[in-house]
Every structure is written in structure tokens, then in C-alpha cells.
Scaffold this motif. Sequence first.
Motif, mmCIF file in Angstrom:
data_model
loop_
_atom_site.group_PDB
_atom_site.id
_atom_site.type_symbol
_atom_site.label_atom_id
_atom_site.label_comp_id
_atom_site.label_asym_id
_atom_site.label_seq_id
_atom_site.Cartn_x
_atom_site.Cartn_y
_atom_site.Cartn_z
ATOM 1 N N ASN A 165 11.580 -2.908 18.329
ATOM 2 C CA ASN A 165 10.671 -2.354 17.328
ATOM 3 C C ASN A 165 10.233 -3.414 16.325
ATOM 4 O O ASN A 165 9.079 -3.440 15.896
ATOM 5 N N LEU A 166 11.144 -4.291 15.963
ATOM 6 C CA LEU A 166 10.816 -5.360 15.021
ATOM 7 C C LEU A 166 9.814 -6.340 15.619
ATOM 8 O O LEU A 166 8.906 -6.815 14.932
ATOM 9 N N LEU A 167 9.953 -6.638 16.904
ATOM 10 C CA LEU A 167 9.044 -7.573 17.560
ATOM 11 C C LEU A 167 7.661 -6.976 17.791
ATOM 12 O O LEU A 167 6.665 -7.693 17.762
ATOM 13 N N LEU A 168 7.594 -5.677 18.020
ATOM 14 C CA LEU A 168 6.324 -5.047 18.366
ATOM 15 C C LEU A 168 5.541 -4.510 17.180
ATOM 16 O O LEU A 168 4.344 -4.297 17.284
ATOM 17 N N GLY A 169 6.204 -4.297 16.071
ATOM 18 C CA GLY A 169 5.688 -3.343 15.126
ATOM 19 C C GLY A 169 4.825 -3.801 13.986
ATOM 20 O O GLY A 169 4.878 -4.916 13.517
ATOM 21 N N ASP A 170 4.035 -2.835 13.556
ATOM 22 C CA ASP A 170 3.365 -2.871 12.266
ATOM 23 C C ASP A 170 4.406 -2.312 11.301
ATOM 24 O O ASP A 170 4.697 -1.128 11.290
ATOM 25 N N HIS A 171 4.987 -3.176 10.509
ATOM 26 C CA HIS A 171 6.225 -2.857 9.807
ATOM 27 C C HIS A 171 6.191 -1.667 8.869
ATOM 28 O O HIS A 171 7.147 -0.906 8.858
ATOM 29 N N PRO A 172 5.149 -1.421 8.082
ATOM 30 C CA PRO A 172 5.221 -0.224 7.226
ATOM 31 C C PRO A 172 5.298 1.079 8.016
ATOM 32 O O PRO A 172 5.956 2.012 7.616
ATOM 33 N N ARG A 173 4.647 1.133 9.173
ATOM 34 C CA ARG A 173 4.706 2.364 9.960
ATOM 35 C C ARG A 173 6.006 2.480 10.743
ATOM 36 O O ARG A 173 6.438 3.572 11.067
ATOM 37 N N TYR B 101 5.996 3.614 3.329
ATOM 38 C CA TYR B 101 4.805 4.115 4.016
ATOM 39 C C TYR B 101 4.020 5.062 3.113
ATOM 40 O O TYR B 101 2.790 5.004 3.043
ATOM 41 N N THR B 102 4.731 5.938 2.408
ATOM 42 C CA THR B 102 4.087 6.859 1.477
ATOM 43 C C THR B 102 3.413 6.095 0.345
ATOM 44 O O THR B 102 2.293 6.437 -0.069
ATOM 45 N N MET B 103 4.084 5.062 -0.147
ATOM 46 C CA MET B 103 3.498 4.252 -1.219
ATOM 47 C C MET B 103 2.197 3.603 -0.750
ATOM 48 O O MET B 103 1.206 3.585 -1.484
ATOM 49 N N GLU B 104 2.196 3.078 0.463
ATOM 50 C CA GLU B 104 1.021 2.381 0.975
ATOM 51 C C GLU B 104 -0.096 3.358 1.340
ATOM 52 O O GLU B 104 -1.258 3.137 0.998
ATOM 53 N N SER B 105 0.241 4.424 2.024
ATOM 54 C CA SER B 105 -0.807 5.324 2.527
ATOM 55 C C SER B 105 -1.424 6.180 1.433
ATOM 56 O O SER B 105 -2.609 6.494 1.494
ATOM 57 N N GLN B 106 -0.649 6.570 0.439
ATOM 58 C CA GLN B 106 -1.184 7.442 -0.597
ATOM 59 C C GLN B 106 -1.464 6.716 -1.900
ATOM 60 O O GLN B 106 -1.950 7.324 -2.855
ATOM 61 N N GLY B 107 -1.133 5.447 -1.961
ATOM 62 C CA GLY B 107 -1.420 4.652 -3.143
ATOM 63 C C GLY B 107 -0.653 5.100 -4.377
ATOM 64 O O GLY B 107 -1.175 5.049 -5.482
ATOM 65 N N VAL B 108 0.585 5.509 -4.188
ATOM 66 C CA VAL B 108 1.412 5.940 -5.317
ATOM 67 C C VAL B 108 2.511 4.909 -5.541
ATOM 68 O O VAL B 108 2.752 4.043 -4.707
ATOM 69 N N GLY B 109 3.181 5.020 -6.671
ATOM 70 C CA GLY B 109 4.274 4.115 -6.989
ATOM 71 C C GLY B 109 5.569 4.534 -6.305
ATOM 72 O O GLY B 109 5.625 5.501 -5.539
#
Length: 141
Positions: free
Chosen positions: A23-31, A90-98
Motif C-alpha cells: 500500500n505504501l509503494l502504490l498509494g496516494d497517501h492521504p487516501r 483525509y477529512t482535513m484535506e477533502s473538506q478543508g477543515v482544521g
Amino acid sequence: MRTVNLVVMLAVTVISALLGAINLLLGDHPRHLPLMAALLSLILVSVAYALLLVNHAAKGLGGQVLVLLLYMVSIAAGFVTCGSLGLVPYTMESQGVGFLPALNRVWRTVLTFGVPAVGSYALAVFYLRRRSAALRRTSDQ
């Protein structure tokens, strides 16, 4: 049965580590962070239980089955708990919250599943230490 428990725990550790590496090698890390956190919880819980079994002797099939059941409760609850904590970035990035608003969305899940995860491990520690102490007293006499 103790050997079977140790083999199961170490197999879960190895499989989780391999899945985490892939998963680490393949991934888009926030998701992929929730899965990585959940796999890390499997590794940590499995190593903790394996070390507990190695350090404390518990004879008898009933005690080993109890430890295996407590282990299963711990890995299931720990998987959900750490997966939920992994959702915070992921929630912080996708919804733009702190951080605090994102953590506010998962704290109930973390508490609901974190208490059984820690509680079952504490119960296993209590049982195995009490059982080991009982075995030591009878062998000294």
C-alpha cells in the motif's frame, strides 16, 4: 494451543506488514492513510499479544482459547479505531477543515471501539499474569 496462537499472531503481523508495504509503494497517501493506520494497529496488537504469550505461561486449552478470543476482539476493535483515526488527515484535506473539527467527526468511533480494544488486552494481561503467578506458586511448593 499456545503455539497455534503464536503462529496466528505472527502470521497476521507478517501479512499486515506486507500489505502495508504494498500500500505504501502504490498509494496516494492521504487516501490510503486509514488503511495504513489500520494495518499498523494489526501489527502492534499482534506483536503485543505474541510478547504477552511468550512471557507468561498459561497452560490449558480454555485459557488459550480465551486469549485467542480476546486477541480477535482487540484486532477487530483496533482496526476500526486506527482506521477512523487515519481518516482525520483525509477529512482535513477533502473538506478543508482544521485538525480539531476533523477529529470531532471521529472521536465517538475512536472511543467506542478503542475501549474494547484496550480492555480486552488488559483482561488478557490480567488473566495471564494471574495464571502465571498461580503456576509459579504450585511449582515452588
